[in-house]
Design an enzyme around this catalytic site. Structure first.
Site, mmCIF file in Angstrom:
data_model
loop_
_atom_site.group_PDB
_atom_site.id
_atom_site.type_symbol
_atom_site.label_atom_id
_atom_site.label_comp_id
_atom_site.label_asym_id
_atom_site.label_seq_id
_atom_site.Cartn_x
_atom_site.Cartn_y
_atom_site.Cartn_z
ATOM 1 N N ARG A 15 0.842 -1.210 0.000
ATOM 2 C CA ARG A 15 0.000 0.000 0.000
ATOM 3 C C ARG A 15 0.877 1.260 0.000
ATOM 4 O O ARG A 15 1.067 1.875 -1.052
ATOM 5 C CB ARG A 15 -0.968 -0.027 1.198
ATOM 6 C CG ARG A 15 -2.105 1.004 1.102
ATOM 7 C CD ARG A 15 -1.711 2.424 1.501
ATOM 8 N NE ARG A 15 -1.232 2.521 2.881
ATOM 9 C CZ ARG A 15 -0.705 3.623 3.388
ATOM 10 N NH1 ARG A 15 -0.582 4.727 2.652
ATOM 11 N NH2 ARG A 15 -0.231 3.646 4.637
ATOM 12 N N ASP A 16 1.415 1.630 1.122
ATOM 13 C CA ASP A 16 2.226 2.857 1.197
ATOM 14 C C ASP A 16 3.399 2.756 0.215
ATOM 15 O O ASP A 16 3.765 3.722 -0.452
ATOM 16 C CB ASP A 16 2.745 3.032 2.634
ATOM 17 C CG ASP A 16 3.184 4.458 2.957
ATOM 18 O OD1 ASP A 16 3.580 5.174 2.033
ATOM 19 O OD2 ASP A 16 3.130 4.840 4.142
ATOM 20 N N HIS A 28 5.129 4.629 12.671
ATOM 21 C CA HIS A 28 5.111 4.588 11.193
ATOM 22 C C HIS A 28 6.040 5.719 10.737
ATOM 23 O O HIS A 28 5.602 6.832 10.459
ATOM 24 C CB HIS A 28 3.666 4.803 10.726
ATOM 25 C CG HIS A 28 3.454 4.838 9.256
ATOM 26 N ND1 HIS A 28 2.792 3.842 8.558
ATOM 27 C CD2 HIS A 28 3.784 5.747 8.312
ATOM 28 C CE1 HIS A 28 2.724 4.150 7.285
ATOM 29 N NE2 HIS A 28 3.312 5.307 7.099
ATOM 30 N N CYS A 53 3.906 9.556 0.192
ATOM 31 C CA CYS A 53 2.533 9.991 -0.039
ATOM 32 C C CYS A 53 2.551 11.118 -1.065
ATOM 33 O O CYS A 53 3.265 12.103 -0.884
ATOM 34 C CB CYS A 53 1.914 10.470 1.269
ATOM 35 S SG CYS A 53 0.260 11.123 1.057
HETATM 36 P P1 HMG Z 1 -13.324 14.564 -2.053
HETATM 37 O O1 HMG Z 1 -13.107 15.087 -3.409
HETATM 38 O O2 HMG Z 1 -13.431 15.547 -0.938
HETATM 39 O O3 HMG Z 1 -14.567 13.581 -1.948
HETATM 40 O O4 HMG Z 1 -12.159 13.527 -1.755
HETATM 41 P P2 HMG Z 1 -16.034 13.683 -2.436
HETATM 42 O O5 HMG Z 1 -16.834 12.914 -1.431
HETATM 43 O O6 HMG Z 1 -16.410 15.102 -2.754
HETATM 44 O O7 HMG Z 1 -16.016 12.838 -3.816
HETATM 45 C C1 HMG Z 1 -15.295 13.253 -4.973
HETATM 46 C C2 HMG Z 1 -15.162 12.083 -5.912
HETATM 47 O O8 HMG Z 1 -14.411 11.023 -5.307
HETATM 48 C C3 HMG Z 1 -16.506 11.457 -6.286
HETATM 49 O O9 HMG Z 1 -16.361 10.916 -7.589
HETATM 50 C C4 HMG Z 1 -16.633 10.329 -5.307
HETATM 51 O O10 HMG Z 1 -17.481 9.299 -5.754
HETATM 52 C C5 HMG Z 1 -15.211 9.846 -5.226
HETATM 53 P P3 HMG Z 1 -16.800 11.744 -8.910
HETATM 54 O O11 HMG Z 1 -18.243 12.037 -8.673
HETATM 55 O O12 HMG Z 1 -15.948 12.983 -8.931
HETATM 56 O O13 HMG Z 1 -16.495 10.784 -9.996
HETATM 57 N N1 HMG Z 1 -14.910 9.175 -3.961
HETATM 58 C C6 HMG Z 1 -14.391 7.930 -3.870
HETATM 59 N N2 HMG Z 1 -14.037 7.045 -4.817
HETATM 60 C C7 HMG Z 1 -13.533 5.860 -4.381
HETATM 61 N N3 HMG Z 1 -13.367 5.560 -3.067
HETATM 62 C C8 HMG Z 1 -13.708 6.424 -2.121
HETATM 63 C C9 HMG Z 1 -14.256 7.678 -2.503
HETATM 64 N N4 HMG Z 1 -14.685 8.748 -1.810
HETATM 65 C C10 HMG Z 1 -15.091 9.653 -2.711
HETATM 66 N N5 HMG Z 1 -13.533 6.103 -0.834
HETATM 67 C C11 HMG Z 1 -11.171 11.668 -0.646
HETATM 68 C C12 HMG Z 1 -12.006 12.924 -0.510
HETATM 69 C C13 HMG Z 1 -10.736 11.258 0.752
HETATM 70 C C14 HMG Z 1 -12.013 10.557 -1.255
HETATM 71 C C15 HMG Z 1 -9.955 11.947 -1.563
HETATM 72 O O14 HMG Z 1 -9.318 13.109 -1.130
HETATM 73 C C16 HMG Z 1 -8.966 10.807 -1.590
HETATM 74 O O15 HMG Z 1 -9.258 9.710 -2.030
HETATM 75 N N6 HMG Z 1 -7.733 11.056 -1.152
HETATM 76 C C17 HMG Z 1 -6.681 10.045 -1.199
HETATM 77 C C18 HMG Z 1 -5.909 10.118 0.044
HETATM 78 C C19 HMG Z 1 -4.848 9.038 0.067
HETATM 79 O O16 HMG Z 1 -5.097 7.901 -0.284
HETATM 80 N N7 HMG Z 1 -3.621 9.421 0.498
HETATM 81 C C20 HMG Z 1 -2.557 8.506 0.637
HETATM 82 C C21 HMG Z 1 -2.743 7.597 1.809
HETATM 83 S S1 HMG Z 1 -2.505 8.402 3.386
HETATM 84 C C22 HMG Z 1 -0.819 8.191 3.717
HETATM 85 O O17 HMG Z 1 -0.084 7.762 2.866
HETATM 86 C C23 HMG Z 1 -0.306 8.485 5.103
HETATM 87 C C24 HMG Z 1 -0.048 7.219 5.919
HETATM 88 O O18 HMG Z 1 0.871 6.358 5.243
HETATM 89 C C25 HMG Z 1 0.532 7.592 7.293
HETATM 90 C C26 HMG Z 1 1.721 8.554 7.193
HETATM 91 O O19 HMG Z 1 2.726 8.232 6.519
HETATM 92 O O20 HMG Z 1 1.616 9.616 7.809
HETATM 93 C C27 HMG Z 1 -1.332 6.428 6.161
HETATM 94 MG MG MG Z 2 2.997 6.533 5.275
#
Ligand code: HMG
Ligand code: MG
Length: 303
Positions: free
Chosen positions: A13-14, A204, A237
């Site tokens: 994943r990450d 993490h 990320c």
């Molecule tokens: P948004 O634009 O605010 O959401 O995004 P929305 O509810 O307004 O929806 C917009 C569009 O996204 C719509 O589709 C929804 O259907 C779709 P459209 O009508 O435009 O075609 N949508 C989704 N599609 C699939 N799955 C879903 C989903 N939700 C809405 N669950 C949202 C908000 C959170 C969805 C967006 O910003 C997003 O997906 N962000 C990705 C964040 C991410 O994955 N980041 C990387 C992981 S975090 C990380 O790496 C940190 C970590 O490792 C810890 C660390 O290192 O600190 C964990």
């Molecule tokens: Mg991370």
């Protein structure tokens, strides 16, 4: 110090979410299989997030379904109820919600404030409880934010406590951009440990500035026993500018086993998993231990 340490493997994943090369579902499954064969039985295998935001995680449903027969616990990220629906449909038994200690990263990563994200997680956690699904919680930017700069331990403790009170069984503290140093990591864990039991915290730590092992050592001294890491030091990320890989699983395993702390991980098999994904990505692993062992054994990943 001698208690066993539990590793939560982040590679699929990450590790892959920020890669330019698209890795097929079949190859992601093979990566998970190789990791499990190495003894990494807790593994984050995908994310049910917007495909526009993270196209690399498209097909996470197929990955999860295909690996679910393996002996292990497979985690997936879910940012909201839509993600939860998809995760459950694919058979998820453990989901991870992810919040930030800083407003800037929360907005960039999941397009809402920290308080709004907690509100979004409430129905997810409530449904998970009813469905018998475990929920892990992340707090990002625990030692610094690419947008807001310094992050106070108290701000991290507040968000960690909120996730804990919601019902997350474990809170993983993310040094998303790898800027922490051991004294700060220690202080952070002491502060957060007043709100969430140390036994329920995970570290993490990304290795952007080469501090992750030292920070983990400080955390181990404080009593934390869960470490998130990624095979080959993959990771990053896309919403955290400048962030590079997670601490490498093989570096963590080498350090722990060298200290007499059992991990249950077979280093040769882990190296094989790392080399396998490195070949797909077209570059050798960045981890020090994989580089050293490949050189010693004359089997560097051929690209
Ligand atoms: P948004 O634009 O605010 O959401 O995004 P929305 O509810 O307004 O929806 C917009 C569009 O996204 C719509 O589709 C929804 O259907 C779709 P459209 O009508 O435009 O075609 N949508 C989704 N599609 C699939 N799955 C879903 C989903 N939700 C809405 N669950 C949202 C908000 C959170 C969805 C967006 O910003 C997003 O997906 N962000 C990705 C964040 C991410 O994955 N980041 C990387 C992981 S975090 C990380 O790496 C940190 C970590 O490792 C810890 C660390 O290192 O600190 C964990
Ligand atoms: Mg991370």
């Amino acid at each position: 110090m001698s208690d066993g340490v539990h590793i939560v493997e982040m590679g699929p994943r990450d590790g892959l979410q920020n890669e330019k090369v698209a890795i097929s579902v079949e190859d992601r499954v093979a990566f998970v299989e190789a990791l499990v064969a190495a003894g990494l039985h807790t593994c984050e295998v995908g994310a049910f997030v917007s495909p526009k935001a993270i196209p690399q995680m498209v097909g996470s449903d197929q990955v999860l379904r295909t690996v679910s027969h393996l002996p292990g616990e497979f985690h997936v990220l879910v940012p909201n109820e839509k993600g939860y629906d998809a995760a459950i449909a694919a058979g998820a038994k453990v989901v991870s919600v992810f919040a930030s200690a800083s407003e800037g990263f929360s907005r960039a990563n999941i397009n809402c404030s920290v308080a709004e994200s907690i509100e979004r997680f409430k129905p997810v956690v409530a449904r998970a409880k009813a469905d018998g699904v475990k929920v892990r919680g992340y707090v990002s930017c625990v030692l610094g934010c690419p947008f807001d700069g310094e992050v106070k331990p108290e701000a991290v403790a507040r968000v960690a406590r909120q996730l804990w009170d919601l019902g997350c069984y474990e809170i993983s503290l993310g040094d998303t951009i790898g800027v922490g140093t051991p004294t700060k990591a220690r202080q952070l864990l002491r502060t957060v440990g007043k709100e969430v039991p140390l036994a329920n915290l995970a570290m993490h730590f990304h290795d952007t500035y080469g501090q992750a092992l030292a920070n983990l050592y400080a955390g181990l001294e404080e009593g934390v026993r869960v470490i998130d890491s990624a095979a080959g030091g993959l990771g990053g990320c896309p919403y955290a500018p400048g962030a590079t890989g997670n601490v490498a699983t093989e570096d963590v395993v080498y350090m722990l086993e060298g200290m007499g702390i059992a991990t249950g991980v077979d280093m040769q098999r882990l190296l094989a998993a790392t080399n396998q994904v490195s070949r797909l990505l077209g570059r050798p692993p960045v981890s020090r231990v994989a580089t050293a062992l490949n050189a010693k054994q004359g089997k560097a990943a051929r690209t």
